[in-house]
Design a protein around this motif. Sequence first.
Motif, PDB file in Angstrom:
ATOM      1  N   GLY A  26       0.823  -1.216   0.000  1.00  0.00           N
ATOM      2  CA  GLY A  26       0.000   0.000   0.000  1.00  0.00           C
ATOM      3  C   GLY A  26       0.848   1.253   0.000  1.00  0.00           C
ATOM      4  O   GLY A  26       0.532   2.227  -0.694  1.00  0.00           O
ATOM      5  N   GLN A  27       1.937   1.248   0.766  1.00  0.00           N
ATOM      6  CA  GLN A  27       2.829   2.414   0.814  1.00  0.00           C
ATOM      7  C   GLN A  27       3.478   2.663  -0.544  1.00  0.00           C
ATOM      8  O   GLN A  27       3.549   3.791  -1.012  1.00  0.00           O
ATOM      9  N   VAL A  28       3.957   1.610  -1.190  1.00  0.00           N
ATOM     10  CA  VAL A  28       4.591   1.739  -2.506  1.00  0.00           C
ATOM     11  C   VAL A  28       3.564   2.202  -3.533  1.00  0.00           C
ATOM     12  O   VAL A  28       3.836   3.101  -4.338  1.00  0.00           O
ATOM     13  N   MET A  29       2.362   1.616  -3.500  1.00  0.00           N
ATOM     14  CA  MET A  29       1.324   2.002  -4.467  1.00  0.00           C
ATOM     15  C   MET A  29       0.934   3.468  -4.298  1.00  0.00           C
ATOM     16  O   MET A  29       0.693   4.162  -5.285  1.00  0.00           O
ATOM     17  N   ALA A  30       0.886   3.948  -3.067  1.00  0.00           N
ATOM     18  CA  ALA A  30       0.527   5.350  -2.822  1.00  0.00           C
ATOM     19  C   ALA A  30       1.564   6.290  -3.434  1.00  0.00           C
ATOM     20  O   ALA A  30       1.218   7.308  -4.034  1.00  0.00           O
ATOM     21  N   VAL A  31       2.845   5.944  -3.306  1.00  0.00           N
ATOM     22  CA  VAL A  31       3.902   6.771  -3.884  1.00  0.00           C
ATOM     23  C   VAL A  31       3.800   6.777  -5.411  1.00  0.00           C
ATOM     24  O   VAL A  31       4.045   7.785  -6.058  1.00  0.00           O
ATOM     25  N   LEU A  32       3.407   5.645  -5.967  1.00  0.00           N
ATOM     26  CA  LEU A  32       3.286   5.545  -7.430  1.00  0.00           C
ATOM     27  C   LEU A  32       1.980   6.143  -7.949  1.00  0.00           C
ATOM     28  O   LEU A  32       1.755   6.192  -9.153  1.00  0.00           O
ATOM     29  N   GLY A  33       1.119   6.576  -7.040  1.00  0.00           N
ATOM     30  CA  GLY A  33      -0.150   7.181  -7.446  1.00  0.00           C
ATOM     31  C   GLY A  33      -1.207   6.159  -7.839  1.00  0.00           C
ATOM     32  O   GLY A  33      -2.145   6.482  -8.562  1.00  0.00           O
ATOM     33  N   LEU A  34      -1.064   4.940  -7.369  1.00  0.00           N
ATOM     34  CA  LEU A  34      -2.030   3.891  -7.678  1.00  0.00           C
ATOM     35  C   LEU A  34      -3.004   3.732  -6.516  1.00  0.00           C
ATOM     36  O   LEU A  34      -2.609   3.819  -5.355  1.00  0.00           O
ATOM     37  N   ASP A  35      -4.251   3.495  -6.833  1.00  0.00           N
ATOM     38  CA  ASP A  35      -5.261   3.294  -5.795  1.00  0.00           C
ATOM     39  C   ASP A  35      -5.280   1.840  -5.364  1.00  0.00           C
ATOM     40  O   ASP A  35      -5.123   0.930  -6.173  1.00  0.00           O
TER      41      ASP A  35
END
Length: 137
Positions: A26-35
């Motif tokens: 979730g942390q990595v996805m948030a940085v990448l702008g993914l929901d």
Amino acid sequence: MSGLSRQTLVGLENGTLSDLGVNRVGQVMAVLGLDTPKPDTLVRRKKRGLWMAAKTASVSYARELGPEALEEVLASGEVTAPFVPHLIHLLDEVPVPIVVMAVEEMASRAHLPPRRIWRNVAKLADALSVHRRALWA
């Protein structure tokens, strides 16, 4: 930016990280702008839980327990003699998530609270002396 250590990120990039975990993903996805999709039972409700449970319970037997018959058993807490082995197999061997889906589908169809169906499952487990009866109690 993700709050993860350099070592974790290098392991992720190199494909050597054995387990990242849900929170870190979730942390990595948030940085990448993914929901990240919210957990939802809709997908599970779309599956045919009664059908899967009935098929799985019938795998070793010539006579098949149909989803309608399983629905009656779960609604009443009573099983007829020809389907006793099927119910023992269901409660002892079938993966718990399949039984959960069957109970949820049954409760939804019958407009009954799931706890009422779970009471019947516990009653069946006790009456049939299944090995996993403590799980269903």
